[in-house]
Design a protein around this motif. Structure first.
Motif, mmCIF file in Angstrom:
data_model
loop_
_atom_site.group_PDB
_atom_site.id
_atom_site.type_symbol
_atom_site.label_atom_id
_atom_site.label_comp_id
_atom_site.label_asym_id
_atom_site.label_seq_id
_atom_site.Cartn_x
_atom_site.Cartn_y
_atom_site.Cartn_z
ATOM 1 N N HIS A 230 -2.539 2.047 -3.846
ATOM 2 C CA HIS A 230 -3.741 1.900 -4.667
ATOM 3 C C HIS A 230 -4.301 0.492 -4.641
ATOM 4 C CE1 HIS A 230 -2.356 5.797 -6.383
ATOM 5 N NE2 HIS A 230 -3.637 6.027 -6.187
ATOM 6 N N ALA A 231 -3.408 -0.466 -4.610
ATOM 7 C CA ALA A 231 -3.868 -1.853 -4.536
ATOM 8 C C ALA A 231 -4.695 -2.045 -3.269
ATOM 9 C CB ALA A 231 -2.674 -2.791 -4.550
ATOM 10 N N MET A 232 -4.239 -1.468 -2.189
ATOM 11 C CA MET A 232 -4.970 -1.573 -0.920
ATOM 12 C C MET A 232 -6.366 -1.000 -1.057
ATOM 13 S SD MET A 232 -3.804 -3.116 1.530
ATOM 14 C CE MET A 232 -4.529 -2.540 3.061
ATOM 15 N N GLU A 233 -6.395 0.161 -1.670
ATOM 16 C CA GLU A 233 -7.663 0.844 -1.852
ATOM 17 C C GLU A 233 -8.665 -0.077 -2.540
ATOM 18 O OE1 GLU A 233 -7.985 5.330 -1.901
ATOM 19 O OE2 GLU A 233 -7.207 4.720 -3.855
ATOM 20 N N GLN A 234 -8.199 -0.697 -3.613
ATOM 21 C CA GLN A 234 -9.092 -1.572 -4.368
ATOM 22 C C GLN A 234 -9.456 -2.831 -3.590
ATOM 23 O OE1 GLN A 234 -7.256 -2.378 -8.128
ATOM 24 N NE2 GLN A 234 -6.858 -0.207 -8.526
ATOM 25 N N LEU A 235 -8.453 -3.414 -2.983
ATOM 26 C CA LEU A 235 -8.696 -4.663 -2.257
ATOM 27 C C LEU A 235 -9.709 -4.471 -1.139
ATOM 28 C CD1 LEU A 235 -5.058 -6.063 -1.942
ATOM 29 C CD2 LEU A 235 -6.968 -7.118 -3.197
ATOM 30 N N MET A 236 -9.569 -3.381 -0.410
ATOM 31 C CA MET A 236 -10.351 -3.199 0.799
ATOM 32 C C MET A 236 -11.734 -2.613 0.538
ATOM 33 S SD MET A 236 -8.290 -4.596 2.816
ATOM 34 C CE MET A 236 -9.028 -4.352 4.431
ATOM 35 N N SER A 237 -11.952 -2.176 -0.698
ATOM 36 C CA SER A 237 -13.268 -1.587 -0.973
ATOM 37 C C SER A 237 -14.255 -2.642 -1.471
ATOM 38 C CB SER A 237 -13.129 -0.470 -2.009
ATOM 39 O OG SER A 237 -12.688 -1.021 -3.225
ATOM 40 N N GLN A 238 -13.815 -3.880 -1.509
ATOM 41 C CA GLN A 238 -14.699 -4.941 -1.964
ATOM 42 C C GLN A 238 -15.719 -5.289 -0.878
ATOM 43 O OE1 GLN A 238 -12.471 -8.085 -4.291
ATOM 44 N NE2 GLN A 238 -10.764 -7.193 -3.151
ATOM 45 N N SER A 239 -16.752 -5.964 -1.304
ATOM 46 C CA SER A 239 -17.784 -6.308 -0.319
ATOM 47 C C SER A 239 -17.250 -7.313 0.705
ATOM 48 C CB SER A 239 -19.011 -6.888 -1.031
ATOM 49 O OG SER A 239 -18.622 -8.017 -1.787
ATOM 50 N N ARG A 240 -16.413 -8.188 0.252
ATOM 51 C CA ARG A 240 -15.785 -9.108 1.194
ATOM 52 C C ARG A 240 -14.283 -8.876 1.161
ATOM 53 N NH1 ARG A 240 -18.463 -13.483 3.057
ATOM 54 N NH2 ARG A 240 -16.710 -14.901 2.835
ATOM 55 N N PRO A 241 -13.806 -7.861 1.852
ATOM 56 C CA PRO A 241 -12.374 -7.552 1.819
ATOM 57 C C PRO A 241 -11.566 -8.653 2.470
ATOM 58 C CG PRO A 241 -13.465 -6.249 3.504
ATOM 59 C CD PRO A 241 -14.549 -6.986 2.766
ATOM 60 N N PRO A 242 -10.320 -8.749 2.120
ATOM 61 C CA PRO A 242 -9.454 -9.776 2.720
ATOM 62 C C PRO A 242 -9.264 -9.530 4.206
ATOM 63 C CG PRO A 242 -8.166 -8.219 1.419
ATOM 64 C CD PRO A 242 -9.600 -7.923 1.140
ATOM 65 N N THR A 243 -8.951 -10.604 4.912
ATOM 66 C CA THR A 243 -8.624 -10.469 6.338
ATOM 67 C C THR A 243 -7.116 -10.583 6.543
ATOM 68 O OG1 THR A 243 -8.820 -12.839 6.709
ATOM 69 C CG2 THR A 243 -10.819 -11.517 6.993
ATOM 70 N N ALA A 244 -6.442 -10.935 5.476
ATOM 71 C CA ALA A 244 -4.981 -11.052 5.573
ATOM 72 C C ALA A 244 -4.364 -10.639 4.256
ATOM 73 C CB ALA A 244 -4.589 -12.486 5.906
ATOM 74 N N LEU A 245 -3.134 -10.153 4.350
ATOM 75 C CA LEU A 245 -2.501 -9.561 3.175
ATOM 76 C C LEU A 245 -1.040 -9.979 3.077
ATOM 77 C CD1 LEU A 245 -2.665 -7.454 0.862
ATOM 78 C CD2 LEU A 245 -2.036 -5.727 2.560
ATOM 79 N N PHE A 246 -0.670 -10.371 1.868
ATOM 80 C CA PHE A 246 0.723 -10.716 1.590
ATOM 81 C C PHE A 246 1.234 -9.710 0.558
ATOM 82 C CE2 PHE A 246 3.542 -13.813 -0.977
ATOM 83 C CZ PHE A 246 4.685 -13.428 -0.281
ATOM 84 N N VAL A 247 2.225 -8.912 0.960
ATOM 85 C CA VAL A 247 2.774 -7.906 0.045
ATOM 86 C C VAL A 247 4.183 -8.340 -0.341
ATOM 87 C CG1 VAL A 247 3.221 -5.458 -0.328
ATOM 88 C CG2 VAL A 247 1.478 -6.165 1.310
ATOM 89 N N THR A 248 4.462 -8.361 -1.638
ATOM 90 C CA THR A 248 5.676 -9.061 -2.069
ATOM 91 C C THR A 248 6.933 -8.203 -2.226
ATOM 92 O OG1 THR A 248 5.112 -8.917 -4.400
ATOM 93 C CG2 THR A 248 4.295 -10.819 -3.197
ATOM 94 N N ASN A 249 6.924 -6.978 -1.735
ATOM 95 C CA ASN A 249 8.208 -6.319 -1.481
ATOM 96 C C ASN A 249 8.021 -5.204 -0.456
ATOM 97 O OD1 ASN A 249 7.323 -4.039 -2.812
ATOM 98 N ND2 ASN A 249 9.169 -3.793 -4.043
ATOM 99 N N TYR A 250 9.106 -4.637 0.010
ATOM 100 C CA TYR A 250 8.954 -3.713 1.125
ATOM 101 C C TYR A 250 8.451 -2.341 0.692
ATOM 102 C CZ TYR A 250 12.980 -0.545 0.568
ATOM 103 O OH TYR A 250 13.829 0.429 0.119
ATOM 104 N N ARG A 251 8.731 -1.986 -0.548
ATOM 105 C CA ARG A 251 8.300 -0.659 -0.988
ATOM 106 C C ARG A 251 6.782 -0.609 -1.132
ATOM 107 N NH1 ARG A 251 11.186 2.360 -5.165
ATOM 108 N NH2 ARG A 251 10.863 3.966 -3.590
ATOM 109 N N MET A 252 6.192 -1.678 -1.663
ATOM 110 C CA MET A 252 4.726 -1.713 -1.752
ATOM 111 C C MET A 252 4.124 -1.775 -0.357
ATOM 112 S SD MET A 252 3.974 -4.076 -5.114
ATOM 113 C CE MET A 252 4.767 -5.568 -4.495
ATOM 114 N N THR A 253 4.861 -2.401 0.542
ATOM 115 C CA THR A 253 4.377 -2.478 1.924
ATOM 116 C C THR A 253 4.294 -1.084 2.539
ATOM 117 O OG1 THR A 253 5.433 -4.636 2.139
ATOM 118 C CG2 THR A 253 4.783 -3.522 4.182
ATOM 119 N N ILE A 254 5.282 -0.275 2.224
ATOM 120 C CA ILE A 254 5.263 1.111 2.697
ATOM 121 C C ILE A 254 3.965 1.783 2.253
ATOM 122 C CG2 ILE A 254 6.353 3.378 2.391
ATOM 123 C CD1 ILE A 254 8.236 1.822 3.962
#
Lengths: 342, 342
Positions: A230-254
């Motif tokens: 869900h975090a991805m969904e929100q992050l990437m739906s912005q007008s200026r989405p990030p070009t890089a992502l830091f995810v702070t554990n492996y389960r969220m990375t999944i």
DNA sequence: TTGTAGGCGTTATCAT
DNA sequence: ATGATAACGCCTACAA
């Protein structure tokens, strides 16, 4: 195959061997014994199939030789710690008791209550905010408690942690070095010190590089795959989405990877990715995931050593041990393409 | 923070509450108690911070309320089982003790010895051949033992297993349906019944389809990533390498995938792949891996229920429970391309 | 319902 | 080095 009437006891052994009970007890505890006696005791033990009753010994000596470990879940990290601790403790004649609370506060409290009934010789706890008070009580009762993964700030107790803040700084610096500036973070629940520290490290790096820190690029994934998704969904739906992502554990990375796969995004072309924790599968993904790897082995060793020394001297002041993570560069990060909208 | 002089006991509570020890004991065990007494006892317990000593109770009642689990390693499968069992047992006031032997026979024996000292109320064991004799001894002593994952054939004991043979048959049938005939298997150590059964299912399917079974396509990966890697090396260096591969656990699959990645092979174009066990990362790989998924939840529930009913009636004849796996089709298998050398 | 007393299997403290 | 015996904290007849 009915439960045998009664297991033979030390008394039976003594009688059979024709020696005193205390002689048998001493023999069992490795105190020097006259040779003739020793042999007769050994024969009697063999014949009777005697096994010393650990519980009776525990009760008398006030040492249960049981150590507890309490974790929210048994994910790759916690089960790796568990496996090594179980092995290490067995080598010293101790036993590891496992408690899982699944993040549920009520369950955590029940478990602590339960534990104080158990008379464990020691306890490892993956720190959780709701544990503060109850744990304090346990410690005051005299049970050595050693925290790992998260610290409960202000709690006067032993702990083994990784330098989350510094590790995160390095991860983000790596992304900055690749010219990224729109760097997002998916962090864990902020009641955990590790989540706070990882977020702080992220901000440190951005600030040091003069990149503005904005909440648009910070999302709470609650440590869970679903949260990452869900975090991805929100992050990437912005007008200026990030070009890089830091995810702070492996389960969220999944979870984040599931979103990425679903949308057909390409890593690292569309998005550079780096995450906390390494798991067996990460090097095999396409692309192989760049990670911060926690020194599980060192963590476990430190936990064990810290326990042993506290068992040896309960009056020792609490100690904190901080270990470094390693940044493992693989293929999920790349230089921001020059034509990307800045 | 010195270990407090002494923990309050039931005697202290009785004195403080002005009632008899046995009254307190009964109160603690949920036996009806006169209201006035109950209240005074509760106050005394509260004031003293009394916690019943589980070990003394255990010794007296000959029930430790501790259940053991013995596994070779805590991989995704075993730790999932462990996590659920720990939770389920805690709900019934029991505690889970973990033992890991790492596949080492000597350690296994040490652990069984160790365990018989512990007076556990029950024990879950992931069956291993070297455990046969020692375990038998444990059972005869009266400890209920429940096997999972592997059975020790001929051992008269409870067990919860999956239908490995049938599952493997389905996996290989799936490959056959896709026109593959050069189908290889990487199996686990054949001293485990699950390895034998999975291999048997593989052969069943081939034979039923009239495809010759050849040892050229059967390799032992000893359950380990490394074994999977080397098995791949051997399998693929043959003059007529397989076009499809069945790997019988996830760890060997990791190794196989590493080899595949290293050689730049493409799955499923060059090789169709299906494997036993599902892990979080498999759906996210490119391609997503087709798997046989074990019903971990059902396995755990069955283990728990079996334990409870045996605890209730030790004279019950041993029961075997067999569960089915599910075939999850993803993207790592495809129809053999017609132009492939047959 | 409550109280008294004995015992669970070991260890620890004494003398010897 | 050994033997007799009193704990350890709780449970459970049994008697009141």
């Amino acid at each position: 195959m009915v439960r045998s009437a009664r297991q033979p006891t030390i008394v039976d052994v003594a009688r059979d061997a024709g020696v005193a009970i205390s002689t048998v007890s001493r023999y069992l505890n490795g105190v020097p014994t006259r040779r003739a006696n020793r042999e007769r005791i050994e024969i009697a033990i063999e014949q009777l199939g005697f096994r010393r009753n650990a519980m009776a010994a525990a009760m008398k000596s006030d040492r249960s030789h049981m150590i507890g470990i309490m974790a929210p879940v048994l994910d790759e990290f916690h089960s790796a710690v568990l496996e090594r601790l179980a092995t290490r403790l067995r080598q010293t004649g101790r036993v590891l008791v496992t408690y899982c609370h699944g993040g549920d506060t009520k369950v955590m409290h029940e478990i602590v209550d339960f534990i104080s009934t158990q008379r464990l010789d020691g306890l490892f706890i993956a720190g959780e905010a709701p544990l503060r008070d109850r744990t304090d009580d346990l410690i005051r009762r005299g049970t050595p408690v050693i925290f790992y993964n998260n610290e409960l700030r202000g709690l006067w107790a032993d702990r083994v942690l990784v330098d989350n803040r510094n590790a995160s700084r390095r991860a983000v610096n790596h992304l900055l070095d690749l010219d990224h500036t729109r760097i997002a973070i998916i962090h864990g629940s902020l009641d955990a010190s590790s989540a706070v520290d990882r977020l702080a490290g992220y901000r440190d790096a951005l600030e040091a590089a003069g990149v503005p820190v904005t909440s648009d690029y910070e999302r709470d994934g609650r440590w869970l795959p679903d949260g990452g998704y869900h975090a991805m969904e929100q992050l990437m739906s912005q007008s200026r989405p990030p070009t890089a992502l830091f995810v702070t554990n492996y389960r969220m990375t999944i979870g984040a990877l599931a979103w990425i796969k679903e949308r057909g995004l390409s890593v690292p072309d569309d998005l550079s990715l780096i995450c906390f924790d390494d798991i067996e599968a990460f090097p095999l993904m396409r692309p192989a995931i760049t990670v911060l790897s926690q020194p599980v082995e060192a963590i476990t060793n430190s936990l064990a050593e810290m326990l042993f020394s506290r068992l040896g001297d309960p009056s020792l002041p609490p100690r904190a041990m901080t270990l470094e993570c390693s940044l493992i560069l693989r293929d999920s990060t790349q230089k921001l393409s020059p034509d990307a909208e800045r």
